[in-house]
Design an enzyme around this catalytic site. Sequence first.
Site: not given
Length: 369
Positions: A197-199, A299
């Site tokens: 997962l992205d930060r 995104r």
Amino acid sequence: MLPWTSRRSAQCVFGAGEVHPMAAPRIRRARVRWSARAVIGVLPVFISRAVRRGNWNATLETMDTERGATVFEIGPAQAGLRLDSFLCARIPRLSRVQIQRAIGHRVRLQREPRPKPSTRLRAGDRVIVGFPALHEDPERLARIHLPVLHEDGWLLAVDKPAGLVVHPTMGDYRASVVIHLRERHPAGKALTLAHRLDRDTSGVLLLAKSPGAARVLHQGFLAATVRKRYLALVSPPLRRSGGVLDGPLGPDPQEARRCRRRVVPGGVAARTRFRVLRQFPDCSLVELWPLTGRQHQIRVHLQAEGSPVVGDSLYGGIPAPRHLLHAAELQLPHPESEQPLRIRSPLPADMRAFLAGRTGLRGQVAAGS
């Protein structure tokens, strides 16, 4: 110390994979000149991701928290290559001069403590890339909280908060999910991330407790038997109530920050199914199921649709402390029993707060999430 604390910053310069901040600095200049010190510092993180993405037989063997190093074992396909050629092939965006400088400061072989860039690799060699000394805030480390959503003999699922990286970076080594858990969980170094997962993305994060479980989960992701559901707040509102976002993805050729992606002709196939849960004059709450697993897929697809994620500064979202994207659910057959397993994460407080002032949503969001 490095000139950044965010993995995203490193990725934007060197083009690493997915992931990636808790109020981390952004790179705002179109052109940035990086010192040899900066290149040397980022090399361990970037090389580990680059080799994992490749098809070579070089494998990431360990990430040792005591010795502070990433270790790679060289396979027959790399035997005879120069050390700098091996690194340059895997990190094409770094120049040979930058790689050679890094080798002089941070890279060694098990059989040769001070290798030269021209050193020839042998099958079975261990390339050791050292991490610089870090001085992480002990108070910040003490505040890390990873609620357990599911645990059994094979799997561990935690509720990752926004602002926490999943992999160690140059600025966040112990303050990363995998190192934090390896230092505290009984499974220790056997814990392996099943996905990323992205930060800034919150929600369900799955780890395997053994190499066997990791292999089964990896096969499940490849075979699309593992399904992920996300919730996102987007603005302006989506024009369509549902459907499939279908657009091939690739690097943005007009963007200096090379981690940025966009829908491009001839890119890798990417598809995302979506459904609008609630529509408001200034935003939408949307449910999304990625049908493929590409870097920044959700995104980029939402941006291409004209409704970027709220807070997503990389893709034109309206300002917010972080991008409001949440991994709400993971469905998969259990690696041992093959019985269906569903792991859910509740909508986080910041997303509930964003929605709190919008008429009639408080009770409806809980049902939708």
